[in-house]
Design a protein around this motif. Structure first.
Motif, PDB file in Angstrom:
ATOM      1  N   PHE A 179      52.251 -37.828 -60.458  1.00  0.00           N
ATOM      2  CA  PHE A 179      53.695 -37.637 -60.512  1.00  0.00           C
ATOM      3  C   PHE A 179      54.130 -36.511 -59.888  1.00  0.00           C
ATOM      4  N   ARG A 180      53.270 -35.520 -59.535  1.00  0.00           N
ATOM      5  CA  ARG A 180      53.733 -34.356 -58.706  1.00  0.00           C
ATOM      6  C   ARG A 180      53.797 -34.834 -57.231  1.00  0.00           C
ATOM      7  N   LYS A 181      53.127 -35.762 -56.846  1.00  0.00           N
ATOM      8  CA  LYS A 181      53.194 -36.300 -55.601  1.00  0.00           C
ATOM      9  C   LYS A 181      54.571 -37.150 -55.231  1.00  0.00           C
ATOM     10  N   ILE A 182      54.918 -37.772 -56.504  1.00  0.00           N
ATOM     11  CA  ILE A 182      56.250 -38.425 -56.140  1.00  0.00           C
ATOM     12  C   ILE A 182      57.420 -37.451 -56.302  1.00  0.00           C
ATOM     13  N   PHE A 183      57.236 -36.441 -57.226  1.00  0.00           N
ATOM     14  CA  PHE A 183      58.538 -35.517 -57.395  1.00  0.00           C
ATOM     15  C   PHE A 183      58.341 -34.084 -56.207  1.00  0.00           C
ATOM     16  N   GLY A 184      57.195 -34.163 -55.929  1.00  0.00           N
ATOM     17  CA  GLY A 184      56.872 -32.918 -54.945  1.00  0.00           C
ATOM     18  C   GLY A 184      56.492 -31.600 -55.727  1.00  0.00           C
TER      19      GLY A 184
END
Length: 160
Positions: free
Chosen positions: A85-90
């Protein structure tokens, strides 16, 4: 309609329960490992490590030999899902930072164990090598990292 809600709720609730169990189990194990690392770091505090190729202190350096430490650590499922999820939202992947911190410190401790067994007082030219290891096809599996630490263990004696 009621049976459809029951099937939907059960299929997703099992996933949620597994994430919760993984999270708490991972937190407990990680704390235990950090505690162990901290205690062993105190035990080997008498061995001085540096990344210099030669020691700038006076004294005769003897018994130089290679010492190394290696460890492979993996992220539990919760950290993998959270990182996705952090990769999706940065943003920073803090969950993986703790894994790499643990791996780096553990590899250095394994290096120091070898140096202590050899009677070394210093470890010079300490270097780290890292690699990612993936499971599955197309590098889309769980996160696993290997850290390899190496250096030259020496015994520094008197100048006389």
């Amino acid at each position: 309609m009621g049976s459809m809600y029951f099937i939907f709720f059960n299929s997703y609730s099992i996933f949620l329960y597994m994430l919760i169990i993984t999270y708490f189990t991972g937190q407990i194990l990680e704390r235990m490992h950090f505690r162990s690392i901290h205690e062993r770091e105190k035990q080997y505090a008498h061995i001085i490590t540096c990344n210099l190729k030669t020691l700038p202190l006076p004294g005769k350096q003897t018994n130089a030999h290679l010492v190394d430490g290696q460890i492979t650590v993996a992220a539990e499922d919760f950290k993998g899902v959270w990182a996705y999820f952090r990769k999706i939202f940065g943003g920073r992947l803090r969950s993986f930072e703790t894994i790499l911190n643990r791996a780096r410190r553990e590899a250095l401790l394994r290096l120091l164990e070898q140096a202590d067994a050899a009677g070394a007082t210093h470890v010079l030219n300490v270097r780290y090598e890292t690699s990612r290891i993936y499971s599955g096809r197309s590098n889309k599996g769980f996160f696993c990292a290997e850290v390899y630490a190496y250096g030259t263990a020496v015994t520094v004696g008197d100048t006389a």
